[in-house]
Design a protein around this motif. Sequence first.
Motif, mmCIF file in Angstrom:
data_model
loop_
_atom_site.group_PDB
_atom_site.id
_atom_site.type_symbol
_atom_site.label_atom_id
_atom_site.label_comp_id
_atom_site.label_asym_id
_atom_site.label_seq_id
_atom_site.Cartn_x
_atom_site.Cartn_y
_atom_site.Cartn_z
ATOM 1 N N SER A 117 1.030 -1.226 -0.209
ATOM 2 C CA SER A 117 0.119 0.034 0.082
ATOM 3 C C SER A 117 0.937 1.184 0.069
ATOM 4 O O SER A 117 0.490 2.177 -0.565
ATOM 5 N N ALA A 118 1.917 1.390 0.824
ATOM 6 C CA ALA A 118 2.670 2.517 0.688
ATOM 7 C C ALA A 118 3.782 2.763 -0.317
ATOM 8 O O ALA A 118 4.030 1.745 -1.128
ATOM 9 N N GLY A 119 4.020 3.894 -0.666
ATOM 10 C CA GLY A 119 4.931 4.207 -1.780
ATOM 11 C C GLY A 119 4.304 4.454 -3.089
ATOM 12 O O GLY A 119 2.903 4.452 -3.268
ATOM 13 N N ASP A 120 4.924 5.146 -3.914
ATOM 14 C CA ASP A 120 4.340 5.395 -5.327
ATOM 15 C C ASP A 120 5.292 5.281 -6.476
ATOM 16 O O ASP A 120 5.174 5.716 -7.514
ATOM 17 N N THR A 121 6.336 4.500 -6.252
ATOM 18 C CA THR A 121 7.415 4.328 -7.174
ATOM 19 C C THR A 121 7.789 2.810 -7.464
ATOM 20 O O THR A 121 7.894 2.007 -6.764
ATOM 21 N N LEU A 122 7.715 2.448 -8.851
ATOM 22 C CA LEU A 122 8.090 1.289 -9.363
ATOM 23 C C LEU A 122 9.437 1.084 -9.792
ATOM 24 O O LEU A 122 10.110 2.137 -10.507
ATOM 25 N N GLY A 123 10.214 -0.053 -9.529
ATOM 26 C CA GLY A 123 11.428 -0.318 -9.986
ATOM 27 C C GLY A 123 11.348 -1.837 -10.570
ATOM 28 O O GLY A 123 10.797 -2.516 -10.191
ATOM 29 N N VAL A 124 11.803 -1.784 -11.936
ATOM 30 C CA VAL A 124 11.908 -3.066 -12.629
ATOM 31 C C VAL A 124 13.221 -3.557 -13.045
ATOM 32 O O VAL A 124 14.191 -2.678 -13.554
ATOM 33 N N LEU A 125 13.617 -4.930 -13.066
ATOM 34 C CA LEU A 125 14.695 -5.262 -13.517
ATOM 35 C C LEU A 125 14.466 -6.637 -14.360
ATOM 36 O O LEU A 125 13.465 -7.287 -14.087
ATOM 37 N N GLN A 126 15.337 -6.520 -15.298
ATOM 38 C CA GLN A 126 15.329 -7.669 -16.346
ATOM 39 C C GLN A 126 16.713 -8.175 -16.480
ATOM 40 O O GLN A 126 17.716 -7.288 -16.513
ATOM 41 N N ALA A 127 16.982 -9.541 -16.677
ATOM 42 C CA ALA A 127 18.205 -10.048 -16.640
ATOM 43 C C ALA A 127 17.968 -11.341 -17.841
ATOM 44 O O ALA A 127 16.875 -11.949 -17.960
ATOM 45 N N ALA A 128 19.147 -11.347 -18.258
ATOM 46 C CA ALA A 128 19.262 -12.491 -19.519
ATOM 47 C C ALA A 128 19.002 -14.052 -18.924
ATOM 48 O O ALA A 128 18.698 -14.892 -19.586
ATOM 49 N N THR A 129 19.372 -14.147 -17.659
ATOM 50 C CA THR A 129 19.154 -15.378 -16.943
ATOM 51 C C THR A 129 18.464 -15.315 -15.445
ATOM 52 O O THR A 129 18.746 -14.575 -14.810
ATOM 53 N N PRO A 130 17.702 -16.533 -15.267
ATOM 54 C CA PRO A 130 17.093 -16.243 -13.879
ATOM 55 C C PRO A 130 18.187 -16.288 -12.600
ATOM 56 O O PRO A 130 18.180 -15.396 -11.710
ATOM 57 N N PRO A 131 19.330 -17.158 -12.855
ATOM 58 C CA PRO A 131 20.117 -16.787 -11.647
ATOM 59 C C PRO A 131 20.840 -15.527 -11.319
ATOM 60 O O PRO A 131 21.114 -14.851 -10.150
ATOM 61 N N ALA A 132 21.188 -14.809 -12.258
ATOM 62 C CA ALA A 132 21.678 -13.342 -12.532
ATOM 63 C C ALA A 132 20.573 -12.500 -11.744
ATOM 64 O O ALA A 132 21.163 -11.571 -11.077
ATOM 65 N N LEU A 133 19.102 -12.648 -11.926
ATOM 66 C CA LEU A 133 18.297 -11.708 -11.438
ATOM 67 C C LEU A 133 18.045 -12.044 -9.979
ATOM 68 O O LEU A 133 18.030 -11.146 -9.355
ATOM 69 N N ILE A 134 17.908 -13.271 -9.638
ATOM 70 C CA ILE A 134 17.949 -13.749 -8.208
ATOM 71 C C ILE A 134 18.956 -13.074 -7.309
ATOM 72 O O ILE A 134 18.874 -12.605 -6.573
ATOM 73 N N ARG A 135 20.180 -13.148 -7.841
ATOM 74 C CA ARG A 135 21.503 -12.518 -6.990
ATOM 75 C C ARG A 135 21.164 -11.242 -6.992
ATOM 76 O O ARG A 135 21.172 -10.511 -5.965
ATOM 77 N N ALA A 136 20.567 -10.412 -8.037
ATOM 78 C CA ALA A 136 20.477 -9.047 -7.970
ATOM 79 C C ALA A 136 19.370 -8.739 -7.176
ATOM 80 O O ALA A 136 19.269 -7.717 -6.271
ATOM 81 N N ALA A 160 21.131 -3.686 -7.305
ATOM 82 C CA ALA A 160 20.912 -4.591 -8.177
ATOM 83 C C ALA A 160 21.891 -4.364 -9.307
ATOM 84 O O ALA A 160 22.408 -5.249 -9.794
ATOM 85 N N ARG A 161 21.728 -3.169 -9.768
ATOM 86 C CA ARG A 161 22.916 -3.002 -10.928
ATOM 87 C C ARG A 161 24.301 -3.362 -10.566
ATOM 88 O O ARG A 161 25.099 -3.804 -11.384
#
Length: 200
Positions: free
Chosen positions: A98-117, A160-161
């Motif tokens: 419910s709180a906040g008004d900002t969205l952050g989105v991440l995309q990675a070429a592989t699932p393990p890279a995303l999970i780590r980030a 994440a970056r």
Amino acid sequence: MMQSPGPALAMLLLGEVPPGLRVLDALAKEAEVEVLQTGTIHCGRYLILFGGEVGPVERSWRRALDIAGSHVLDEVLLPHAEARLTPAIRTGVVRWPSAGDTLGVLQAATPPALIRAVDAALKGALVDLVELRVGDGLGGKAIASLWGETHDVEAAIDLARASFEKAGAQDFSTAVIPRADPAVREALGSGSRFFREFRG
């Protein structure tokens, strides 16, 4: 809420299904771990997620890497994974805070890279994990959505970056959307798929 089997979490991405099943057999025999989810994703790849206590997970992870050799496309071992990761991966449920008004989105070429980030982002910033998708419907890629106050989301995306860059990830993308329009929230409210039913 679905609980993780232990503090440790590991994910391996194999380039082909036969060696993937061989690796699954080896890691399950090596130590007492819980195989949380396995299966094929786009491009004929095989994804394995397992967890448990730190020692057994580390032993199974090392054994898996030994057996897999060059078939491993990417992998991650998180000895103390952020608690929200496993339920998000396993259920795929969209959780709108419910709180906040900002969205952050991440995309990675592989699932393990995303999970780590995402692990780094959730541990280092006060944000909520809205959605986490690995592999299916994404051509083998993975995406995550975070939500919170602008400064917190910016901090999470920075973390994440840094994780992507430290791991040498070659193909990743991020965005911060302050004061996200209601249309964006509505678009993600039922998940980020264009078609609500998977169509390949």
